[in-house]
Design a protein around this motif. Structure first.
Motif, mmCIF file in Angstrom:
data_model
loop_
_atom_site.group_PDB
_atom_site.id
_atom_site.type_symbol
_atom_site.label_atom_id
_atom_site.label_comp_id
_atom_site.label_asym_id
_atom_site.label_seq_id
_atom_site.Cartn_x
_atom_site.Cartn_y
_atom_site.Cartn_z
ATOM 1 N N HIS A 89 38.674 125.614 23.115
ATOM 2 C CA HIS A 89 39.834 125.320 22.767
ATOM 3 C C HIS A 89 40.392 123.980 23.375
ATOM 4 C CE1 HIS A 89 43.505 124.915 20.499
ATOM 5 N NE2 HIS A 89 44.201 125.031 21.667
ATOM 6 N N THR A 90 40.463 124.048 24.797
ATOM 7 C CA THR A 90 41.281 123.001 25.625
ATOM 8 C C THR A 90 40.236 121.670 25.491
ATOM 9 O OG1 THR A 90 41.906 124.430 27.123
ATOM 10 C CG2 THR A 90 41.768 122.287 27.978
ATOM 11 N N ARG A 91 39.177 121.783 25.689
ATOM 12 C CA ARG A 91 38.423 120.684 25.464
ATOM 13 C C ARG A 91 38.130 119.984 24.183
ATOM 14 N NH1 ARG A 91 32.746 121.528 27.810
ATOM 15 N NH2 ARG A 91 33.092 123.869 27.216
ATOM 16 N N ARG A 92 37.963 120.962 23.283
ATOM 17 C CA ARG A 92 38.087 120.511 21.771
ATOM 18 C C ARG A 92 39.242 120.009 21.539
ATOM 19 N NH1 ARG A 92 37.372 125.432 19.702
ATOM 20 N NH2 ARG A 92 39.307 125.515 18.887
ATOM 21 N N ALA A 93 40.245 120.356 21.833
ATOM 22 C CA ALA A 93 41.715 119.789 21.498
ATOM 23 C C ALA A 93 41.811 118.521 22.308
ATOM 24 C CB ALA A 93 42.703 120.572 21.986
ATOM 25 N N GLN A 94 41.315 118.329 23.295
ATOM 26 C CA GLN A 94 41.295 116.883 23.983
ATOM 27 C C GLN A 94 40.566 115.686 23.112
ATOM 28 O OE1 GLN A 94 39.680 118.147 27.828
ATOM 29 N NE2 GLN A 94 41.265 117.290 28.954
ATOM 30 N N VAL A 95 39.349 116.324 22.861
ATOM 31 C CA VAL A 95 38.544 115.235 21.789
ATOM 32 C C VAL A 95 39.246 114.971 20.611
ATOM 33 C CG1 VAL A 95 36.197 114.934 20.762
ATOM 34 C CG2 VAL A 95 36.409 115.953 22.997
ATOM 35 N N MET A 96 39.784 116.225 19.952
ATOM 36 C CA MET A 96 40.512 115.972 18.703
ATOM 37 C C MET A 96 41.635 114.807 18.976
ATOM 38 S SD MET A 96 38.660 117.562 16.424
ATOM 39 C CE MET A 96 39.678 117.879 15.122
ATOM 40 N N ALA A 97 42.455 115.292 19.815
ATOM 41 C CA ALA A 97 43.730 114.008 19.987
ATOM 42 C C ALA A 97 43.184 112.511 20.085
ATOM 43 C CB ALA A 97 44.382 114.514 21.324
ATOM 44 N N LEU A 98 41.820 112.526 20.844
ATOM 45 C CA LEU A 98 41.403 111.190 20.890
ATOM 46 C C LEU A 98 40.947 110.681 19.346
ATOM 47 C CD1 LEU A 98 39.647 111.301 24.233
ATOM 48 C CD2 LEU A 98 41.615 110.134 23.796
ATOM 49 N N ALA A 99 40.485 111.665 18.822
ATOM 50 C CA ALA A 99 39.967 111.388 17.275
ATOM 51 C C ALA A 99 40.956 111.196 16.395
ATOM 52 C CB ALA A 99 38.896 112.266 17.080
ATOM 53 N N LEU A 100 42.019 111.796 16.369
ATOM 54 C CA LEU A 100 42.964 111.505 15.409
ATOM 55 C C LEU A 100 43.892 110.274 15.956
ATOM 56 C CD1 LEU A 100 44.532 115.367 15.317
ATOM 57 C CD2 LEU A 100 43.938 113.802 13.632
ATOM 58 N N THR A 101 43.819 109.983 17.037
ATOM 59 C CA THR A 101 44.816 108.712 17.511
ATOM 60 C C THR A 101 44.020 107.771 16.855
ATOM 61 O OG1 THR A 101 45.723 109.693 19.539
ATOM 62 C CG2 THR A 101 45.288 107.310 19.327
ATOM 63 N N ASN A 102 42.513 107.666 16.831
ATOM 64 C CA ASN A 102 41.873 106.680 16.412
ATOM 65 C C ASN A 102 42.090 106.664 14.869
ATOM 66 O OD1 ASN A 102 39.532 104.576 16.392
ATOM 67 N ND2 ASN A 102 38.700 106.142 15.073
ATOM 68 N N ALA A 103 42.056 107.711 14.196
ATOM 69 C CA ALA A 103 42.145 107.692 12.935
ATOM 70 C C ALA A 103 43.536 107.257 12.035
ATOM 71 C CB ALA A 103 41.667 109.188 12.314
ATOM 72 N N GLN A 104 44.533 107.662 13.007
ATOM 73 C CA GLN A 104 45.862 107.251 12.718
ATOM 74 C C GLN A 104 46.197 105.827 12.921
ATOM 75 O OE1 GLN A 104 47.858 110.012 15.235
ATOM 76 N NE2 GLN A 104 47.894 111.643 13.483
ATOM 77 N N SER A 105 45.354 105.147 13.546
ATOM 78 C CA SER A 105 45.380 103.662 13.761
ATOM 79 C C SER A 105 44.909 102.939 12.614
ATOM 80 C CB SER A 105 44.867 102.970 15.038
ATOM 81 O OG SER A 105 43.465 103.371 15.011
ATOM 82 N N LEU A 106 44.088 103.539 11.956
ATOM 83 C CA LEU A 106 43.382 102.952 10.760
ATOM 84 C C LEU A 106 44.139 102.861 9.542
ATOM 85 C CD1 LEU A 106 39.853 104.287 11.466
ATOM 86 C CD2 LEU A 106 40.743 102.158 12.049
ATOM 87 N N PRO A 107 44.145 101.799 8.510
ATOM 88 C CA PRO A 107 44.607 101.808 7.287
ATOM 89 C C PRO A 107 44.056 102.968 6.455
ATOM 90 C CG PRO A 107 43.438 99.837 7.472
ATOM 91 C CD PRO A 107 43.334 100.793 8.647
ATOM 92 N N PRO A 108 44.928 103.769 5.565
ATOM 93 C CA PRO A 108 44.201 104.710 4.610
ATOM 94 C C PRO A 108 43.265 103.985 3.724
ATOM 95 C CG PRO A 108 46.730 105.075 4.481
ATOM 96 C CD PRO A 108 46.149 103.654 5.493
ATOM 97 N N LYS A 109 42.336 104.789 3.298
ATOM 98 C CA LYS A 109 41.265 104.202 2.468
ATOM 99 C C LYS A 109 41.406 104.709 1.011
ATOM 100 C CE LYS A 109 37.360 103.764 5.562
ATOM 101 N NZ LYS A 109 36.187 104.069 5.727
#
Length: 109
Positions: A89-109
């Motif tokens: 859970h801890t490592r998965r959450a770390q990666v997911m936080a990075l991926a979500l930050t990336n997705a949130q920085s992009l305009p919706p499709k």
């Protein structure tokens, strides 16, 4: 479609409280998207995450994360996640936080 449903369930749980999440079968697995932008996915040997090129080095420091290379050619901004990482859970959450930050920085499709 070759992916582990248990791994998909773990990803769903990580993303359950976030509005705008959808699922799409791609890359021979299942991907999770935020307003149409890929966050992560699962495939037969583990998972992957789209952390973006600016967060890729940080993601690669997490145990169980490797560069993503489906065809033998590295895909910038994308990382491969081991089955062991998906179960932690801890490592998965770390990666997911990075991926979500990336997705949130992009305009919706």
């Amino acid at each position: 479609m070759a992916f582990d449903e248990g791994h998909a369930t773990l990803m769903r749980e990580e993303l359950a409280d976030i509005e705008g999440i959808s699922e799409k079968k791609m890359f021979g697995g299942l991907c999770f998207l935020l307003h149409g932008n890929m966050i992560c996915g699962v495939h037969k040997d583990g998972g992957m995450a789209r952390v973006g090129k600016t967060r890729e080095a940080e993601a690669l420091e997490i145990e169980g994360v490797d560069p993503l290379s489906f065809t033998g050619r590295k895909m910038g901004g994308m990382v491969d996640l081991s089955e062991d990482l998906l179960g932690d859970h801890t490592r998965r959450a770390q990666v997911m936080a990075l991926a979500l930050t990336n997705a949130q920085s992009l305009p919706p499709k």
